[in-house]
Scaffold this motif. Structure first.
Motif, PDB file in Angstrom:
ATOM      1  N   ARG A  67       0.661  -0.890  -0.165  1.00 16.13           N
ATOM      2  CA  ARG A  67      -0.019  -0.420  -0.182  1.00 16.13           C
ATOM      3  C   ARG A  67       0.828   1.293   0.146  1.00 16.13           C
ATOM      4  N   PHE A  68       2.343   0.968   0.222  1.00 15.25           N
ATOM      5  CA  PHE A  68       2.912   2.276   0.174  1.00 15.25           C
ATOM      6  C   PHE A  68       4.115   2.477   0.311  1.00 15.25           C
ATOM      7  N   THR A  69       4.552   3.151  -0.143  1.00 19.20           N
ATOM      8  CA  THR A  69       5.879   2.988  -1.821  1.00 19.20           C
ATOM      9  C   THR A  69       6.793   4.391  -0.712  1.00 19.20           C
ATOM     10  N   ILE A  70       8.250   4.110  -0.607  1.00 13.90           N
ATOM     11  CA  ILE A  70       8.560   5.187  -0.593  1.00 13.90           C
ATOM     12  C   ILE A  70       9.794   5.617  -1.164  1.00 13.90           C
ATOM     13  N   SER A  71      10.140   6.673  -1.825  1.00 11.72           N
ATOM     14  CA  SER A  71      10.939   7.501  -2.962  1.00 11.72           C
ATOM     15  C   SER A  71      12.015   8.450  -2.653  1.00 11.72           C
ATOM     16  N   ARG A  72      13.176   8.169  -3.158  1.00 12.85           N
ATOM     17  CA  ARG A  72      13.825   9.741  -2.917  1.00 12.85           C
ATOM     18  C   ARG A  72      14.402  10.507  -3.915  1.00 12.85           C
ATOM     19  N   ASP A  73      14.644  11.370  -4.066  1.00 17.75           N
ATOM     20  CA  ASP A  73      15.074  12.135  -5.048  1.00 17.75           C
ATOM     21  C   ASP A  73      16.380  13.339  -4.449  1.00 17.75           C
ATOM     22  N   ASN A  74      17.733  12.448  -4.621  1.00 22.21           N
ATOM     23  CA  ASN A  74      18.345  12.397  -4.206  1.00 22.21           C
ATOM     24  C   ASN A  74      19.165  13.678  -4.865  1.00 22.21           C
ATOM     25  N   VAL A  75      18.023  14.316  -6.144  1.00 20.45           N
ATOM     26  CA  VAL A  75      18.958  15.821  -6.227  1.00 20.45           C
ATOM     27  C   VAL A  75      18.187  17.036  -5.944  1.00 20.45           C
ATOM     28  N   LYS A  76      16.848  16.910  -5.238  1.00 19.89           N
ATOM     29  CA  LYS A  76      15.913  17.918  -4.329  1.00 19.89           C
ATOM     30  C   LYS A  76      16.529  17.476  -2.453  1.00 19.89           C
ATOM     31  N   ASN A  77      16.933  16.203  -1.933  1.00 26.02           N
ATOM     32  CA  ASN A  77      17.576  16.185  -0.924  1.00 26.02           C
ATOM     33  C   ASN A  77      15.934  15.956  -0.671  1.00 26.02           C
ATOM     34  N   THR A  78      15.637  15.428  -1.000  1.00 27.28           N
ATOM     35  CA  THR A  78      14.287  14.968  -0.317  1.00 27.28           C
ATOM     36  C   THR A  78      13.370  13.015  -0.312  1.00 27.28           C
ATOM     37  N   VAL A  79      12.840  12.678   0.460  1.00 27.52           N
ATOM     38  CA  VAL A  79      12.153  11.180   0.943  1.00 27.52           C
ATOM     39  C   VAL A  79      10.491  11.770   0.739  1.00 27.52           C
ATOM     40  N   TYR A  80       9.986  10.089  -0.245  1.00 29.00           N
ATOM     41  CA  TYR A  80       8.895  10.685  -0.138  1.00 29.00           C
ATOM     42  C   TYR A  80       7.890   9.523   0.460  1.00 29.00           C
ATOM     43  N   LEU A  81       6.625   9.714   1.009  1.00 24.23           N
ATOM     44  CA  LEU A  81       5.933   7.888   1.243  1.00 24.23           C
ATOM     45  C   LEU A  81       4.450   8.126   0.580  1.00 24.23           C
ATOM     46  N   GLN A  82       4.454   7.547  -0.606  1.00 24.36           N
ATOM     47  CA  GLN A  82       2.893   7.278  -1.090  1.00 24.36           C
ATOM     48  C   GLN A  82       1.978   6.639  -0.382  1.00 24.36           C
ATOM     49  N   MET A  83       1.711   6.604   0.014  1.00 25.50           N
ATOM     50  CA  MET A  83       0.931   6.196   0.887  1.00 25.50           C
ATOM     51  C   MET A  83      -1.131   6.339   0.243  1.00 25.50           C
ATOM     52  N   ASN A  84      -1.174   4.510  -0.626  1.00 29.55           N
ATOM     53  CA  ASN A  84      -2.685   4.470  -1.071  1.00 29.55           C
ATOM     54  C   ASN A  84      -3.344   3.623  -0.228  1.00 29.55           C
ATOM     55  N   SER A  85      -4.714   2.764  -0.810  1.00 30.10           N
ATOM     56  CA  SER A  85      -5.777   2.816   0.162  1.00 30.10           C
ATOM     57  C   SER A  85      -5.352   2.443   1.382  1.00 30.10           C
ATOM     58  N   LEU A  86      -5.669   3.945   2.168  1.00 29.41           N
ATOM     59  CA  LEU A  86      -5.357   4.405   3.681  1.00 29.41           C
ATOM     60  C   LEU A  86      -6.173   3.898   4.612  1.00 29.41           C
ATOM     61  N   LYS A  87      -6.016   3.451   5.385  1.00 26.80           N
ATOM     62  CA  LYS A  87      -6.731   2.608   6.652  1.00 26.80           C
ATOM     63  C   LYS A  87      -7.002   3.803   7.790  1.00 26.80           C
ATOM     64  N   PRO A  88      -8.281   3.364   8.655  1.00 25.13           N
ATOM     65  CA  PRO A  88      -8.471   3.947  10.152  1.00 25.13           C
ATOM     66  C   PRO A  88      -7.206   3.784  10.614  1.00 25.13           C
ATOM     67  N   GLU A  89      -6.575   2.798  10.894  1.00 26.20           N
ATOM     68  CA  GLU A  89      -5.585   2.674  11.805  1.00 26.20           C
ATOM     69  C   GLU A  89      -4.322   3.032  11.023  1.00 26.20           C
ATOM     70  N   ASP A  90      -4.264   3.660   9.873  1.00 29.01           N
ATOM     71  CA  ASP A  90      -3.400   4.300   9.843  1.00 29.01           C
ATOM     72  C   ASP A  90      -2.790   5.503  10.489  1.00 29.01           C
ATOM     73  N   THR A  91      -3.760   5.892  10.748  1.00 23.08           N
ATOM     74  CA  THR A  91      -3.467   7.667  12.002  1.00 23.08           C
ATOM     75  C   THR A  91      -2.347   7.687  12.633  1.00 23.08           C
ATOM     76  N   ALA A  92      -1.314   8.164  12.478  1.00 23.27           N
ATOM     77  CA  ALA A  92      -0.815   8.420  13.150  1.00 23.27           C
ATOM     78  C   ALA A  92       0.101   9.732  12.807  1.00 23.27           C
ATOM     79  N   VAL A  93       1.222  10.183  13.698  1.00 22.87           N
ATOM     80  CA  VAL A  93       1.953  11.533  13.156  1.00 22.87           C
ATOM     81  C   VAL A  93       3.463  10.510  12.737  1.00 22.87           C
ATOM     82  N   TYR A  94       3.479  10.960  11.331  1.00 24.03           N
ATOM     83  CA  TYR A  94       3.741  10.376   9.896  1.00 24.03           C
ATOM     84  C   TYR A  94       5.595  11.313  10.809  1.00 24.03           C
ATOM     85  N   TYR A  95       7.383  10.576  11.258  1.00 25.77           N
ATOM     86  CA  TYR A  95       8.007  11.197  11.394  1.00 25.77           C
ATOM     87  C   TYR A  95       9.452  10.256   9.577  1.00 25.77           C
ATOM     88  N   CYS A  96       9.607  11.367   9.555  1.00 25.42           N
ATOM     89  CA  CYS A  96      10.988  11.083   8.682  1.00 25.42           C
ATOM     90  C   CYS A  96      11.927  11.012   9.277  1.00 25.42           C
TER      91      CYS A  96
END
Length: 124
Positions: A67-96
């Protein structure tokens, strides 16, 4: 000193998607392993996903695999977390998190720097 700034959290309905971003300061971003953790109210902070320096290897918690996909762009110094099909149990504070060669990407103490967190709330 490294600073991490998350963005992209919000309130969505079950089944929706969200993409979190985490921008890192500093010029050596590509040498660090990046991870995402989350913490729900009353629970311990838990591992969600991690990605190697080049992006060639990814790791996921069983609860988000497929459901989730992590990726990064080393030119933009950024990491991503694509979250699909979210569920109520995914509710949280997310920290990188950023770590230099963490011996175990699945545990918190392997990471040296943390962002301030982004709230994700999934309603049923």
């Amino acid at each position: 000193q490294v600073q991490l700034v998350e963005s992209g959290g919000g309130l969505v309905q079950a089944g929706d998607s969200l993409r979190l971003s985490c921008a890192a300061s500093g010029r050596t971003f590509s040498t660090y392993t990046m991870g995402w953790f989350r913490q729900a109210p009353g629970k311990e902070r838990e591992f969600v996903a991690a990605i190697s320096t080049s992006g060639g290897t990814t790791y996921y918690a069983d609860s988000v695999k497929g459901r989730f996909t992590i990726s990064r762009d080393n030119v933009k110094n950024t990491v991503y977390l694509q979250m699909n099909s979210l569920k109520p149990e995914d509710t949280a504070v997310y920290y990188c998190a950023l770590g230099y060669r963490p011996p175990d990407v699945y545990i918190r103490r392997g990471y040296d720097y943390w962002g301030q967190g982004a709230q994700v709330t999934v309603s049923s």
